[in-house]
Scaffold this active site. Sequence first.
Site, short mmCIF file in Angstrom:
data_model
loop_
_atom_site.label_atom_id
_atom_site.label_comp_id
_atom_site.label_asym_id
_atom_site.label_seq_id
_atom_site.Cartn_x
_atom_site.Cartn_y
_atom_site.Cartn_z
CG HIS A 204 -1.98 -1.01 1.23
ND1 HIS A 204 -2.85 -1.22 0.18
CD2 HIS A 204 -2.30 -1.94 2.17
CE1 HIS A 204 -3.66 -2.22 0.47
NE2 HIS A 204 -3.36 -2.67 1.67
CG HIS B 243 -6.75 -5.07 2.39
ND1 HIS B 243 -6.25 -5.95 3.34
CD2 HIS B 243 -7.81 -4.46 2.96
CE1 HIS B 243 -6.99 -5.87 4.43
NE2 HIS B 243 -7.94 -4.98 4.24
#
Length: 328
Positions: free
Chosen positions: A137, A174
């Site tokens: 991320h 995710h």
Amino acid sequence: MRSKDKIAYFYDGDVGSVYFGPNHPMKPHRLCMTHHLVLSYDLHKKMEIYRPHKAYPSELAQFHSEDYVEFLHRIRPDTQNSFRTELARFNLGEDCPVFENLFEFCQIYAGGTIDAARRLNNQLCDVAINWAGGLHHAKKCEASGFCYINDLVLGILELLKHHARVLYIDIDVHHGDGVEEAFYFTDRVMTVSFHKFGDLFFPGTGDVKEIGEKEGKFYAINVPLKDGIDDTSFTRLFKTIISKVIEIYQPSSIVLQCGADSLAGDRLGCFNLSIDGKFLSLWIYPSLHVMFMQVTGGGGYTKENVARCWTVETGVLLDTELPNSMNL
């Protein structure tokens, strides 16, 4: 001629000793648990084990902005109150807290992924494993989703020095937004992410319509999934999509992010995959003629399941079956 399936494994015990905080779901101790299982099942005897170097600030700045790297180097828990503006600017806070040895933690997990890529580039191994890596991320100038330095981007940049096309596959629950964003405008890296999407699920990106732009158009693939997907459905989707991607794109190296938060029962996840369903992802290795593969960890917030999963996947890479008691 290289020996078949030579595997390099990177581990530094210090990476598992950092502490994000009492209520934080990220528990780096899961890496020590994984390593102890790898040793218990004698998997280390079939691999070359390396302690990674601590990545230098200049190496981290191959992707991240120098001021962001410098801030991570400087910030401490006891001084953070003096840097409120910078904390907000670089997105450090509740999800990405400041803790003791934060920068060293980043140096170790990033160093492992960079070292793994270099060994692959030098044809010293066919597969390189860094379970401490996979923090997908982190952005160029900010932390995000428990991730500070994007080791995957740094590893891929290293691979691109020797490989014309790199395929990045992400099976974390995710979306692999930081890696996708870094290579959104190039055709030299194809990103494929299988993830939960919808209902404001973090990070909110990863729509099927996100396909890349300019030279990178059609080189980003997103597979948005709903809660509760099971082994059968995931297997069918994964094999169909990845086999076609490899056939058309013909990468000479693959980077596989094996986030274990897609397992059933994960503290933050919502899928219904067993360890059997997870390591189907590693089906791509033995059955395809891709020369080099890098494997990293990622998410995973039920520690015991994470450790079992990554140990089983290490066994799969080594073509070693582990006892059924390992399974979920």
